[in-house]
Design an enzyme around this catalytic site. Structure first.
Site, PDB file in Angstrom:
ATOM      1  N   ASN A   9       0.877  -1.174   0.000  1.00 41.47           N
ATOM      2  CA  ASN A   9       0.000   0.000   0.000  1.00 41.47           C
ATOM      3  C   ASN A   9       0.913   1.221   0.000  1.00 41.47           C
ATOM      4  O   ASN A   9       1.495   1.551   1.026  1.00 41.47           O
ATOM      5  CB  ASN A   9      -0.886  -0.021   1.258  1.00 41.47           C
ATOM      6  N   LYS A  11       0.172   4.277  -0.295  1.00 41.60           N
ATOM      7  CA  LYS A  11      -0.449   5.489   0.299  1.00 41.60           C
ATOM      8  C   LYS A  11      -0.194   6.693  -0.611  1.00 41.60           C
ATOM      9  O   LYS A  11      -0.145   6.547  -1.825  1.00 41.60           O
ATOM     10  CB  LYS A  11       0.064   5.717   1.716  1.00 41.60           C
ATOM     11  N   HIS A  96      -9.468   1.194   4.457  1.00 40.92           N
ATOM     12  CA  HIS A  96      -8.225   1.388   5.219  1.00 40.92           C
ATOM     13  C   HIS A  96      -8.517   2.312   6.396  1.00 40.92           C
ATOM     14  O   HIS A  96      -9.325   3.238   6.284  1.00 40.92           O
ATOM     15  CB  HIS A  96      -7.146   1.981   4.306  1.00 40.92           C
ATOM     16  N   GLU A  98      -6.994   4.726   7.594  1.00 34.29           N
ATOM     17  CA  GLU A  98      -6.791   6.156   7.320  1.00 34.29           C
ATOM     18  C   GLU A  98      -8.002   6.732   6.597  1.00 34.29           C
ATOM     19  O   GLU A  98      -8.373   7.883   6.824  1.00 34.29           O
ATOM     20  CB  GLU A  98      -5.500   6.356   6.514  1.00 34.29           C
ATOM     21  N   GLU A 167      -5.672  -4.989  10.236  1.00 28.84           N
ATOM     22  CA  GLU A 167      -4.642  -3.989  10.513  1.00 28.84           C
ATOM     23  C   GLU A 167      -4.973  -3.282  11.825  1.00 28.84           C
ATOM     24  O   GLU A 167      -5.773  -2.338  11.831  1.00 28.84           O
ATOM     25  CB  GLU A 167      -4.601  -2.952   9.383  1.00 28.84           C
ATOM     26  N   GLY A 173       2.173   2.110  10.796  1.00 29.50           N
ATOM     27  CA  GLY A 173       3.137   3.199  10.674  1.00 29.50           C
ATOM     28  C   GLY A 173       3.767   3.612  12.000  1.00 29.50           C
ATOM     29  O   GLY A 173       4.423   4.651  12.082  1.00 29.50           O
ATOM     30  N   SER A 213       3.188  -2.274  10.465  1.00 29.66           N
ATOM     31  CA  SER A 213       4.633  -2.325  10.725  1.00 29.66           C
ATOM     32  C   SER A 213       5.231  -3.697  10.434  1.00 29.66           C
ATOM     33  O   SER A 213       6.118  -4.163  11.150  1.00 29.66           O
ATOM     34  CB  SER A 213       4.933  -1.876  12.159  1.00 29.66           C
TER      35      SER A 213
HETATM   36  C1  PEP Z   1      -0.876   0.126   5.964  1.00 27.12           C
HETATM   37  O1  PEP Z   1      -1.046   1.326   5.929  1.00 27.12           O
HETATM   38  O2  PEP Z   1      -1.655  -0.613   5.348  1.00 27.12           O
HETATM   39  C2  PEP Z   1       0.251  -0.391   6.741  1.00 27.12           C
HETATM   40  C3  PEP Z   1       0.222  -1.634   7.126  1.00 27.12           C
HETATM   41  O3  PEP Z   1       1.274   0.499   7.019  1.00 27.12           O
HETATM   42  P1  PEP Z   1       2.687   0.156   7.728  1.00 27.12           P
HETATM   43  O4  PEP Z   1       3.176  -1.131   7.119  1.00 27.12           O
HETATM   44  O5  PEP Z   1       3.553   1.326   7.385  1.00 27.12           O
HETATM   45  O6  PEP Z   1       2.412   0.034   9.176  1.00 27.12           O
END
Ligand code: PEP
Length: 251
Positions: A9, A11, A96, A98, A167, A173, A213
């Protein structure tokens, strides 16, 4: 048998030129490295057409990070599922955290988006996950169950086309990963919620990815869990070497 999938992803990162170059690097690495999972990159809308031009989607799948909750018309700034499909992309990330947090996406908008994605032959990567407060107050299983249940208007046939991404919002993040056991417990819970609605066979065939992460250093331990079928990768998807390190966790 369900598929193992590693999906990136991106972003709101990279220019078109940088994105084309990154996709080219991932593509070249996949061609020269054995890999035992499906690999997908989900890019900004602007990148889809040029990226489609430099990858072989039999080797590297392509997806968007969102689509509109309407078919077409006077929705300035929106991009429809049909438009996404017309770029050649085959996947779309929906829900997601966000998007839920900053753009007010809720079960109703996500139901509409999922319907439109499926109608346009896009595979939704449908994200669910609790915030830190819900993890700490112990409501996380109920919260995630309710998010998955937003899909339960779908027929069994349609549901079987969905990929779920768990997630935990507190891990996205932040550098703070769920432990492999926490991920496994939640994935098993999600699979049970699906089984209760659609039956064991569909539940067993649903790919449930972990996101938050995930990095080359922790992917192997996470993916070794029986109900963790791969990852949705944010930050580490922006460097081909890191992303490939995660892909290789399935080798
Ligand atoms: C994401 O935004 O889907 C995600 C998993 O981000 P990160 O791997 O940076 O935590």
């Amino acid at each position: 048998m369900r598929k193992n999938i590693v999906a990136g992803n991106w972003k709101m990162n990279t220019t078109v030129q940088e994105g084309v170059s990154l996709a080219g690097e991932v593509m070249a690495a996949l061609k020269s490295t054995a890999h035992n999972c499906d690999v997908v990159i989900c890019t900004p809308f602007t990148h889809l057409v040029p990226v489609a031009g430099v990858i072989d989607q039999n080797i590297l799948g392509l997806g968007a990070e969102n689509c509109a909750d309407h078919t077409s018309g006077a929705y300035t700034g929106e991009v429809s599922a049909q438009m996404v499909a017309s770029t050649g992309a085959n996947y779309v990330i929906l829900g997601h955290s966000e998007r839920r947090q900053y753009y007010g996406e809720n079960n109703e908008t996500l139901k509409a988006k999922t319907r439109l994605a499926l109608d346009n032959n896009l595979t939704p990567i449908f994200c669910v996950g609790e915030v830190l407060e819900e993890r700490e107050n112990g409501t996380y299983n109920d919260v995630v169950k309710a998010q998955v249940e937003a899909l339960f208007d779908l027929s069994a046939d349609d549901f079987s086309k969905i990929v779920i991404a768990y997630e935990p919002v507190w891990a996205i993040g932040t550098g703070k990963t769920a432990t492999a056991d926490q991920a496994q417990d939640m994935h098993a819970h999600i699979r049970q919620v699906i089984a209760d609605k659609y039956g064991k066979e569909i539940a067993e065939n649903t790919s449930i990815l972990y996101g938050g992460s995930c990095k080359p250093g922790n992917a192997r331990e996470l993916f070794a869990k029986p109900d963790v079928d791969g990852g949705l990768i944010g930050g580490a998807a922006l460097k081909a070497a890191d992303f490939m390190g995660i892909v290789e966790a399935f080798n």
